[in-house]
Design a protein around this motif. Structure first.
Motif, PDB file in Angstrom:
ATOM      1  N   ALA A  22       0.805  -1.214   0.000  1.00  0.00           N
ATOM      2  CA  ALA A  22       0.000   0.000   0.000  1.00  0.00           C
ATOM      3  C   ALA A  22       0.846   1.277   0.000  1.00  0.00           C
ATOM      4  O   ALA A  22       0.598   2.167  -0.810  1.00  0.00           O
ATOM      5  N   PRO A  23       1.846   1.431   0.891  1.00  0.00           N
ATOM      6  CA  PRO A  23       2.647   2.660   0.831  1.00  0.00           C
ATOM      7  C   PRO A  23       3.331   2.852  -0.516  1.00  0.00           C
ATOM      8  O   PRO A  23       3.403   3.969  -1.026  1.00  0.00           O
ATOM      9  N   ALA A  24       3.797   1.775  -1.133  1.00  0.00           N
ATOM     10  CA  ALA A  24       4.432   1.886  -2.449  1.00  0.00           C
ATOM     11  C   ALA A  24       3.410   2.326  -3.485  1.00  0.00           C
ATOM     12  O   ALA A  24       3.702   3.148  -4.350  1.00  0.00           O
ATOM     13  N   PHE A  25       2.218   1.788  -3.404  1.00  0.00           N
ATOM     14  CA  PHE A  25       1.144   2.193  -4.309  1.00  0.00           C
ATOM     15  C   PHE A  25       0.815   3.659  -4.096  1.00  0.00           C
ATOM     16  O   PHE A  25       0.615   4.410  -5.058  1.00  0.00           O
ATOM     17  N   CYS A  26       0.764   4.098  -2.850  1.00  0.00           N
ATOM     18  CA  CYS A  26       0.420   5.491  -2.532  1.00  0.00           C
ATOM     19  C   CYS A  26       1.417   6.478  -3.131  1.00  0.00           C
ATOM     20  O   CYS A  26       1.040   7.588  -3.494  1.00  0.00           O
ATOM     21  N   LYS A  27       2.675   6.086  -3.211  1.00  0.00           N
ATOM     22  CA  LYS A  27       3.702   6.987  -3.752  1.00  0.00           C
ATOM     23  C   LYS A  27       3.422   7.382  -5.193  1.00  0.00           C
ATOM     24  O   LYS A  27       3.890   8.405  -5.655  1.00  0.00           O
ATOM     25  N   THR A  28       2.660   6.574  -5.907  1.00  0.00           N
ATOM     26  CA  THR A  28       2.372   6.859  -7.312  1.00  0.00           C
ATOM     27  C   THR A  28       1.063   7.618  -7.506  1.00  0.00           C
ATOM     28  O   THR A  28       0.743   7.990  -8.624  1.00  0.00           O
ATOM     29  N   CYS A  29       0.330   7.840  -6.451  1.00  0.00           N
ATOM     30  CA  CYS A  29      -1.009   8.423  -6.551  1.00  0.00           C
ATOM     31  C   CYS A  29      -0.967   9.950  -6.557  1.00  0.00           C
ATOM     32  O   CYS A  29      -0.384  10.568  -5.672  1.00  0.00           O
ATOM     33  N   PRO A  30      -1.616  10.591  -7.541  1.00  0.00           N
ATOM     34  CA  PRO A  30      -1.643  12.052  -7.578  1.00  0.00           C
ATOM     35  C   PRO A  30      -2.527  12.653  -6.489  1.00  0.00           C
ATOM     36  O   PRO A  30      -2.456  13.852  -6.239  1.00  0.00           O
ATOM     37  N   GLU A  31      -3.320  11.842  -5.816  1.00  0.00           N
ATOM     38  CA  GLU A  31      -4.214  12.332  -4.761  1.00  0.00           C
ATOM     39  C   GLU A  31      -3.663  12.082  -3.365  1.00  0.00           C
ATOM     40  O   GLU A  31      -4.396  12.123  -2.386  1.00  0.00           O
ATOM     41  N   ARG A  32      -2.372  11.844  -3.275  1.00  0.00           N
ATOM     42  CA  ARG A  32      -1.775  11.476  -1.994  1.00  0.00           C
ATOM     43  C   ARG A  32      -1.916  12.565  -0.932  1.00  0.00           C
ATOM     44  O   ARG A  32      -2.273  12.269   0.201  1.00  0.00           O
ATOM     45  N   LEU A  33      -1.655  13.813  -1.265  1.00  0.00           N
ATOM     46  CA  LEU A  33      -1.785  14.871  -0.265  1.00  0.00           C
ATOM     47  C   LEU A  33      -3.243  15.074   0.141  1.00  0.00           C
ATOM     48  O   LEU A  33      -3.539  15.137   1.339  1.00  0.00           O
ATOM     49  N   PRO A  34      -4.195  15.161  -0.798  1.00  0.00           N
ATOM     50  CA  PRO A  34      -5.595  15.270  -0.359  1.00  0.00           C
ATOM     51  C   PRO A  34      -6.043  14.092   0.498  1.00  0.00           C
ATOM     52  O   PRO A  34      -6.805  14.249   1.448  1.00  0.00           O
ATOM     53  N   CYS A  35      -5.550  12.910   0.181  1.00  0.00           N
ATOM     54  CA  CYS A  35      -5.871  11.721   0.963  1.00  0.00           C
ATOM     55  C   CYS A  35      -5.307  11.865   2.383  1.00  0.00           C
ATOM     56  O   CYS A  35      -6.001  11.589   3.366  1.00  0.00           O
ATOM     57  N   LEU A  36      -4.067  12.298   2.492  1.00  0.00           N
ATOM     58  CA  LEU A  36      -3.452  12.508   3.805  1.00  0.00           C
ATOM     59  C   LEU A  36      -4.236  13.539   4.600  1.00  0.00           C
ATOM     60  O   LEU A  36      -4.487  13.366   5.792  1.00  0.00           O
ATOM     61  N   GLU A  37      -4.656  14.599   3.958  1.00  0.00           N
ATOM     62  CA  GLU A  37      -5.430  15.638   4.643  1.00  0.00           C
ATOM     63  C   GLU A  37      -6.757  15.080   5.161  1.00  0.00           C
ATOM     64  O   GLU A  37      -7.162  15.385   6.280  1.00  0.00           O
ATOM     65  N   ARG A  38      -7.419  14.254   4.360  1.00  0.00           N
ATOM     66  CA  ARG A  38      -8.692  13.663   4.781  1.00  0.00           C
ATOM     67  C   ARG A  38      -8.511  12.705   5.954  1.00  0.00           C
ATOM     68  O   ARG A  38      -9.361  12.618   6.827  1.00  0.00           O
ATOM     69  N   GLY A  39      -7.429  11.963   5.962  1.00  0.00           N
ATOM     70  CA  GLY A  39      -7.222  10.967   7.003  1.00  0.00           C
ATOM     71  C   GLY A  39      -6.355  11.421   8.161  1.00  0.00           C
ATOM     72  O   GLY A  39      -5.980  10.609   9.005  1.00  0.00           O
ATOM     73  N   TRP A  40      -6.041  12.686   8.236  1.00  0.00           N
ATOM     74  CA  TRP A  40      -5.100  13.214   9.217  1.00  0.00           C
ATOM     75  C   TRP A  40      -5.422  12.796  10.652  1.00  0.00           C
ATOM     76  O   TRP A  40      -4.538  12.459  11.431  1.00  0.00           O
ATOM     77  N   LEU A  41      -6.677  12.780  11.013  1.00  0.00           N
ATOM     78  CA  LEU A  41      -7.063  12.452  12.388  1.00  0.00           C
ATOM     79  C   LEU A  41      -7.547  11.017  12.552  1.00  0.00           C
ATOM     80  O   LEU A  41      -7.933  10.628  13.650  1.00  0.00           O
ATOM     81  N   GLU A  42      -7.497  10.233  11.489  1.00  0.00           N
ATOM     82  CA  GLU A  42      -7.972   8.852  11.560  1.00  0.00           C
ATOM     83  C   GLU A  42      -7.011   7.980  12.380  1.00  0.00           C
ATOM     84  O   GLU A  42      -5.812   8.011  12.158  1.00  0.00           O
ATOM     85  N   PRO A  43      -7.556   7.189  13.314  1.00  0.00           N
ATOM     86  CA  PRO A  43      -6.709   6.347  14.157  1.00  0.00           C
ATOM     87  C   PRO A  43      -6.310   5.026  13.510  1.00  0.00           C
ATOM     88  O   PRO A  43      -5.510   4.284  14.081  1.00  0.00           O
ATOM     89  N   VAL A  44      -6.851   4.704  12.342  1.00  0.00           N
ATOM     90  CA  VAL A  44      -6.518   3.459  11.659  1.00  0.00           C
ATOM     91  C   VAL A  44      -6.344   3.717  10.176  1.00  0.00           C
ATOM     92  O   VAL A  44      -6.807   4.726   9.639  1.00  0.00           O
ATOM     93  N   GLY A  45      -5.662   2.811   9.515  1.00  0.00           N
ATOM     94  CA  GLY A  45      -5.557   2.831   8.067  1.00  0.00           C
ATOM     95  C   GLY A  45      -4.409   3.655   7.521  1.00  0.00           C
ATOM     96  O   GLY A  45      -3.743   4.402   8.228  1.00  0.00           O
ATOM     97  N   LEU A  46      -4.195   3.446   6.246  1.00  0.00           N
ATOM     98  CA  LEU A  46      -3.196   4.217   5.502  1.00  0.00           C
ATOM     99  C   LEU A  46      -3.883   5.385   4.822  1.00  0.00           C
ATOM    100  O   LEU A  46      -4.878   5.197   4.127  1.00  0.00           O
TER     101      LEU A  46
END
Length: 74
Positions: A22-46
C-alpha cells in the motif's frame, strides 16, 4: 482515495492490516496529499501513504499534513 485491498487491507478476522504494498502504491497516486489531509485524524488505516503512528507523531510535533508530506514523504 480508492477502496482496494491495497489501500484498506484486512486479515481473516476483518482487522486492519498495513500491507507493505500500500505505501508503495500510494507513492504513485496524484491524490496522496488530499488523501493525507482527509485521514489526518484517523486512528486506523493508511492515508496518503502514512500509517496511524506517523500521523500521530506528526500531530504531536504540531506539523500540518502538508509539512509531513513535504519533509518526510518521498
Amino acid at each position: 482515495l480508492g477502496s482496494t485491498h491495497l489501500l484498506f487491507p484486512v486479515d481473516g478476522n476483518g482487522e486492519d492490516v498495513l500491507d507493505s504494498a500500500a505505501p508503495a502504491f500510494c507513492k504513485t497516486c496524484p491524490e496522496r496529499l488530499p488523501c493525507l489531509e482527509r485521514g489526518w485524524l484517523e486512528p486506523v488505516g493508511l492515508w496518503g501513504g502514512t500509517n496511524p503512528e506517523q500521523r500521530m507523531q506528526s500531530r504531536i510535533r504540531k506539523q500540518t499534513p502538508e509539512e509531513l508530506w513535504n519533509t518526510t514523504l518521498p
